[in-house]
Design a protein around this motif. Structure first.
Motif, mmCIF file in Angstrom:
data_model
loop_
_atom_site.group_PDB
_atom_site.id
_atom_site.type_symbol
_atom_site.label_atom_id
_atom_site.label_comp_id
_atom_site.label_asym_id
_atom_site.label_seq_id
_atom_site.Cartn_x
_atom_site.Cartn_y
_atom_site.Cartn_z
ATOM 1 N N VAL A 177 -72.318 14.813 -33.346
ATOM 2 C CA VAL A 177 -73.392 15.751 -33.701
ATOM 3 C C VAL A 177 -74.182 15.232 -34.899
ATOM 4 C CG1 VAL A 177 -73.921 18.089 -34.493
ATOM 5 C CG2 VAL A 177 -72.145 17.724 -32.768
ATOM 6 N N ALA A 178 -73.483 14.667 -35.890
ATOM 7 C CA ALA A 178 -74.163 14.122 -37.074
ATOM 8 C C ALA A 178 -75.100 12.984 -36.688
ATOM 9 C CB ALA A 178 -73.129 13.642 -38.091
ATOM 10 N N ALA A 179 -74.629 12.084 -35.832
ATOM 11 C CA ALA A 179 -75.460 10.960 -35.388
ATOM 12 C C ALA A 179 -76.633 11.457 -34.552
ATOM 13 C CB ALA A 179 -74.615 9.968 -34.586
ATOM 14 N N GLY A 180 -76.381 12.424 -33.649
ATOM 15 C CA GLY A 180 -77.450 12.957 -32.808
ATOM 16 C C GLY A 180 -78.517 13.672 -33.613
ATOM 17 N N ALA A 181 -78.097 14.468 -34.589
ATOM 18 C CA ALA A 181 -79.062 15.186 -35.425
ATOM 19 C C ALA A 181 -79.872 14.219 -36.285
ATOM 20 C CB ALA A 181 -78.333 16.195 -36.319
ATOM 21 N N THR A 182 -79.229 13.143 -36.750
ATOM 22 C CA THR A 182 -79.942 12.132 -37.531
ATOM 23 C C THR A 182 -80.999 11.440 -36.685
ATOM 24 O OG1 THR A 182 -77.962 11.735 -38.869
ATOM 25 C CG2 THR A 182 -79.684 10.066 -38.957
ATOM 26 N N PHE A 183 -80.627 11.073 -35.452
ATOM 27 C CA PHE A 183 -81.588 10.425 -34.542
ATOM 28 C C PHE A 183 -82.768 11.358 -34.259
ATOM 29 C CE2 PHE A 183 -83.243 9.654 -30.274
ATOM 30 C CZ PHE A 183 -83.566 8.308 -30.348
ATOM 31 N N LEU A 184 -82.468 12.629 -33.978
ATOM 32 C CA LEU A 184 -83.529 13.587 -33.672
ATOM 33 C C LEU A 184 -84.461 13.772 -34.856
ATOM 34 C CD1 LEU A 184 -84.793 15.594 -31.745
ATOM 35 C CD2 LEU A 184 -83.114 17.295 -32.470
ATOM 36 N N GLN A 185 -83.885 13.831 -36.056
ATOM 37 C CA GLN A 185 -84.716 13.999 -37.252
ATOM 38 C C GLN A 185 -85.631 12.797 -37.467
ATOM 39 O OE1 GLN A 185 -84.508 12.686 -40.707
ATOM 40 N NE2 GLN A 185 -86.086 14.106 -41.372
ATOM 41 N N GLN A 186 -85.089 11.584 -37.282
ATOM 42 C CA GLN A 186 -85.896 10.375 -37.419
ATOM 43 C C GLN A 186 -86.979 10.324 -36.338
ATOM 44 O OE1 GLN A 186 -85.692 7.908 -39.763
ATOM 45 N NE2 GLN A 186 -84.088 8.971 -40.860
ATOM 46 N N LYS A 187 -86.620 10.744 -35.124
ATOM 47 C CA LYS A 187 -87.583 10.749 -34.019
ATOM 48 C C LYS A 187 -88.718 11.713 -34.291
ATOM 49 C CE LYS A 187 -88.484 9.193 -29.824
ATOM 50 N NZ LYS A 187 -88.692 7.736 -29.550
ATOM 51 N N LEU A 188 -88.391 12.875 -34.836
ATOM 52 C CA LEU A 188 -89.413 13.860 -35.167
ATOM 53 C C LEU A 188 -90.341 13.350 -36.264
ATOM 54 C CD1 LEU A 188 -87.277 17.136 -35.113
ATOM 55 C CD2 LEU A 188 -89.148 16.576 -33.557
ATOM 56 N N MET A 189 -89.781 12.566 -37.187
ATOM 57 C CA MET A 189 -90.606 11.978 -38.253
ATOM 58 C C MET A 189 -91.672 11.055 -37.673
ATOM 59 S SD MET A 189 -89.907 12.746 -41.502
ATOM 60 C CE MET A 189 -90.265 11.256 -42.446
ATOM 61 N N MET A 190 -91.367 10.447 -36.513
ATOM 62 C CA MET A 190 -92.294 9.502 -35.894
ATOM 63 C C MET A 190 -93.168 10.156 -34.837
ATOM 64 S SD MET A 190 -89.661 6.270 -35.505
ATOM 65 C CE MET A 190 -90.920 5.175 -34.826
#
Length: 260
Positions: A177-190
């Motif tokens: 979940v931590a890795a998935g949320a980090t990826f989603l947050q970075q993706k949203l930044m882009m």
């Protein structure tokens, strides 16, 4: 972007050296010496303990609530950082044209490149260092909170949901979940950028994949208390990014007449 990355690395190194000289591997107590311990780690440890005692020594819930509290306190800085990042993304095509125009490496050409780049920043109201201040302020707080979690002895003795706070998650749910949320947050930044813009910012593309992998791997081996902190913090950042960037994207569409 490169300057921001270098600044962040330098700040992390300084904080690492600072915290490394303050009995980082020992439990935090009122007798712990050093400026870092007395003014950062110990107060946050006390806050975690105070909130836990409000809920019958539920340290897991305390970590969740204090993480949200800290993120709310840092919210104005995060908004400033997101707006700065978005502004830098928007001018990347124009910035690339300037770089291509002054591609020669001689001193005179490079001086013209810097001058025209600064004019482009001023024209669009972009401060390339505006995103650095939020990072500088946030890093000591977040690192101190991480240490408070790792060095508060009482946390290791309690459980929360399905896991023991002082041990790694046996089912690997928190790391995923931590890795998935980090990826989603970075993706949203882009979000809102096209392929060519992303190609102009290779650091962001690299962070999109490296950060989730790094956090996921570390969360597998570290105590679940720290993984819980990352899960809550990253989910908060996802929600924050959605609520902040969505109005920003609407404003951009309004300025361009809704054209794609």
């Amino acid at each position: 972007m490169r300057k921001k990355v270098l600044l962040l690395m330098a700040l992390t190194l300084v904080l690492g050296l600072l915290s490394g000289c303050t009995q980082v591997n020992q439990d935090i107590t009122a007798e712990s010496d050093g400026f870092w311990n007395n003014w950062f780690v110990w107060p946050l440890s006390q806050l975690i303990t105070y909130v836990a005692n409000m809920f019958n020594e539920n340290y897991g819930l305390s970590i969740v609530l204090v993480t949200i509290l800290i993120r709310l306190v840092l919210l104005p800085l995060n908004i400033k950082q997101l707006k700065s990042s978005k502004a830098m993304q928007d001018i990347q095509p124009e910035l690339q044209k300037v770089r291509e125009k002054y591609s020669s490496k001689d001193a005179n050409t490079q001086q013209k490149l810097q001058q025209e780049t600064m004019e482009l920043f001023q024209k669009n109201g972009v401060n390339p260092l505006a995103g650095c201040l939020p990072l500088i302020v946030q890093m000591p707080i977040l690192i101190a909170f991480y240490q408070a979690i790792m060095r508060t002895a009482e946390i290791k003795e309690h459980s929360f949901l399905w896991f023991q706070l002082g041990e790694s998650d046996p089912f690997y749910i928190l790391p995923i979940v931590a890795a998935g949320a980090t990826f989603l947050q970075q993706k949203l930044m882009m979000s809102g950028t096209n392929t060519s813009q992303n190609a102009m910012m290779p650091q962001m593309t690299m962070m999109l994949y490296m950060m989730p992998i790094m956090i996921g791997v570390v969360a597998i081996f570290f105590p679940s208390a720290l993984a819980l902190y990352w899960v809550v913090g990253n989910i908060f950042m996802v929600a924050q990014t959605i609520f902040i960037r969505k109005p920003m994207m609407k404003d951009k569409d309004a300025e361009t007449g809704g054209t794609k």
